[in-house]
Every structure is written in C-alpha cells, then in structure tokens.
Motif scaffolding. Sequence first.
Motif, PDB file in Angstrom:
ATOM      1  N   LEU A  72       0.826  -1.209   0.000  1.00 46.78           N
ATOM      2  CA  LEU A  72       0.000   0.000   0.000  1.00 46.78           C
ATOM      3  C   LEU A  72       0.858   1.257   0.000  1.00 46.78           C
ATOM      4  N   LEU A  73       1.823   1.314   0.909  1.00 48.54           N
ATOM      5  CA  LEU A  73       2.668   2.505   1.007  1.00 48.54           C
ATOM      6  C   LEU A  73       3.524   2.696  -0.239  1.00 48.54           C
ATOM      7  N   ASN A  74       4.070   1.612  -0.778  1.00 50.54           N
ATOM      8  CA  ASN A  74       4.918   1.732  -1.964  1.00 50.54           C
ATOM      9  C   ASN A  74       4.151   2.324  -3.140  1.00 50.54           C
ATOM     10  N   MET A  75       2.906   1.879  -3.329  1.00 46.73           N
ATOM     11  CA  MET A  75       2.117   2.410  -4.439  1.00 46.73           C
ATOM     12  C   MET A  75       1.823   3.894  -4.237  1.00 46.73           C
ATOM     13  N   ILE A  76       1.422   4.263  -3.042  1.00 48.19           N
ATOM     14  CA  ILE A  76       1.096   5.665  -2.769  1.00 48.19           C
ATOM     15  C   ILE A  76       2.348   6.536  -2.819  1.00 48.19           C
ATOM     16  N   LEU A  77       3.442   6.035  -2.253  1.00 46.82           N
ATOM     17  CA  LEU A  77       4.691   6.796  -2.252  1.00 46.82           C
ATOM     18  C   LEU A  77       5.208   7.033  -3.664  1.00 46.82           C
ATOM     19  N   HIS A  78       5.240   5.981  -4.453  1.00 47.87           N
ATOM     20  CA  HIS A  78       5.761   6.086  -5.819  1.00 47.87           C
ATOM     21  C   HIS A  78       4.919   7.072  -6.637  1.00 47.87           C
ATOM     22  N   ALA A  79       3.613   6.867  -6.600  1.00 46.18           N
ATOM     23  CA  ALA A  79       2.720   7.722  -7.396  1.00 46.18           C
ATOM     24  C   ALA A  79       2.722   9.161  -6.883  1.00 46.18           C
ATOM     25  N   SER A  80       2.671   9.342  -5.575  1.00 44.55           N
ATOM     26  CA  SER A  80       2.605  10.695  -5.011  1.00 44.55           C
ATOM     27  C   SER A  80       3.893  11.466  -5.234  1.00 44.55           C
ATOM     28  N   SER A  81       5.014  10.773  -5.247  1.00 48.87           N
ATOM     29  CA  SER A  81       6.291  11.445  -5.489  1.00 48.87           C
ATOM     30  C   SER A  81       6.346  12.004  -6.904  1.00 48.87           C
ATOM     31  N   ILE A  82       5.855  11.235  -7.865  1.00 48.34           N
ATOM     32  CA  ILE A  82       5.784  11.711  -9.249  1.00 48.34           C
ATOM     33  C   ILE A  82       4.790  12.855  -9.368  1.00 48.34           C
ATOM     34  N   ALA A  83       3.633  12.703  -8.746  1.00 48.02           N
ATOM     35  CA  ALA A  83       2.605  13.749  -8.801  1.00 48.02           C
ATOM     36  C   ALA A  83       3.097  15.043  -8.162  1.00 48.02           C
ATOM     37  N   THR A  84       3.860  14.917  -7.098  1.00 44.56           N
ATOM     38  CA  THR A  84       4.361  16.091  -6.385  1.00 44.56           C
ATOM     39  C   THR A  84       5.332  16.883  -7.250  1.00 44.56           C
ATOM     40  N   LEU A  85       6.281  16.195  -7.890  1.00 46.09           N
ATOM     41  CA  LEU A  85       7.226  16.887  -8.762  1.00 46.09           C
ATOM     42  C   LEU A  85       6.510  17.449  -9.986  1.00 46.09           C
ATOM     43  N   THR A  86       5.620  16.665 -10.568  1.00 48.25           N
ATOM     44  CA  THR A  86       4.874  17.116 -11.740  1.00 48.25           C
ATOM     45  C   THR A  86       4.129  18.408 -11.451  1.00 48.25           C
TER      46      THR A  86
END
Length: 271
Positions: A91-105
Amino acid sequence: MIEDFVKASLEQDVGRGDLYALVEPSVNSSAKIIAKSDGVLAGVEYANVLAKLENFQISWNVHDGENFVKGDVLANISGTSHVLLRIERTLLNMILHASSIATLTNKYVKIVEPYGTKLLDTRKTRPLLRVFEKYATRCGGAINHRMGLDDSLMIKDTHLKTIDDLKSYIKKARKKIPFTAKIEVEAETFEMAKEAFASGVDIVMCDNMTPEQVSEVVKYRDKNFSHVLLEASGNISLETIESYAKTGVDAISSGSLIHQANWIDLSMKMS
C-alpha cells in the motif's frame, strides 16, 4: 489492468505468506496513513483496488491530485491485523511512488500554467510501470503524451535517418495509419522545423533547441502554419521550463517528471 498490477505487487511482497500470521492470532485493527512531508496525493485508485482484493476498509481524507502537508492524516484504515500488516508495504509503496511523481509534476505545472502551456510526460518510464507512472503524472496535473508506439506516429531523428523524402513519407503514412492518429516530427533546427511544417505534419517537436530558437519557430508557425501544434522537449528542468513556456509553444514534454522524482515521506501507523 490495475487489478493485475496490484495483485502482482502484493504477491511479490507476501511470497508464500506472512510469517507473522503463523505466530499471532488476528484481531480487529485500525491504522492511519500519515504524511511526513508535503506533497500531492496519487495512488488512491490503486489503493482502493487493494482494499477490495484484501477485504479491508480505507477512508480518504485527501484524494488524488490534492495537496497535503506534513502531519496530515491522508487515510483511515480498518480491518483485521493480519490483513493490515500484510498489505502495509504494498500500500505505502504504491502511494509513495505515485505521489512522489505527482508532487514533482505539480511543481512544473504551476510554473507553466500562467502561460497556458500544457505539460506532457514522455515514454521514459520504468519497464512495465508506464500506465502506473503516467497515471501519477495526471494526478499532478500533466497531460499524457502517447502511451506507446501505437498511439500516434512520431518521427524522431533515428527515423529520419531512414527516410529520404519526408513529405512523400507522410503522404504515404496518411493512407496507412488510423484516421485519428496524429503525425509528429522531431526537429533539432529551424530548417528542420520548416521542412516538417511543409511536409504536412500535425505536430512539430522542437527538440533540444534553446528558448531563443524555439521562439523563432513559434513566430514562423504563427505566420505560416497556425494549425500545426508545437511541442518543446529536451533539457527541460524546473529551472528552464518557464523560459520555454514564454516562447508560446502549445506544450512542453519532460521525462524528468518521472525519472527525477524523489520519494516523499509517508507512514502507516497502527492504532
């Protein structure tokens, strides 16, 4: 597609089973996902599928594409202890990976928005993670470029080495590719851009040009081929993107949205 991805991600982590569950009985439990840094959330769609597959409940206080700050409780979770402890890392890996990309984007998006310029991602994604990572850029406010070679016909510098007459090639391509598919040509110089315009393309990509060179192409396009879209790409960073947005291009694409994203910090705390 999402369900298959989530199942495979969980199977990778669980293997033949969580050894913890062999020792302790399962009890009703709850947990919280807490932000330990600021960011933009992504991953909700995937987390919800995991919840359905593993029979636990997750209630979101923040949703895909929304901002959060350090200390925010992003979600409340309830289920059995065996389930919550088994799914925690997936759960955390999916949210972390996606949110990190979304944050930079989202940082890029905020820079180009005042100029009306669209921000695009690229095909520079991790193998087998393209759908997931491009979903994350959308959560951050970007627009997807093509998902694969079958989306549109992009003629890059490598293709141009095999084409003797660009105009003839594009005329032939129009008869063979789907009616709805666009044709884009990569141009590294003003002269190459002029040739692409004259060849009947839908989009010209100004690749690795300086902002000054791109401005020259924009002026030529506006005067002679106003129906053709212009995209800038190559060496795009947080420091340089505004100078390209100011040129008047329709869109700017950057692979760094994905491959330069640093993981933010989230945690799951049992309560």
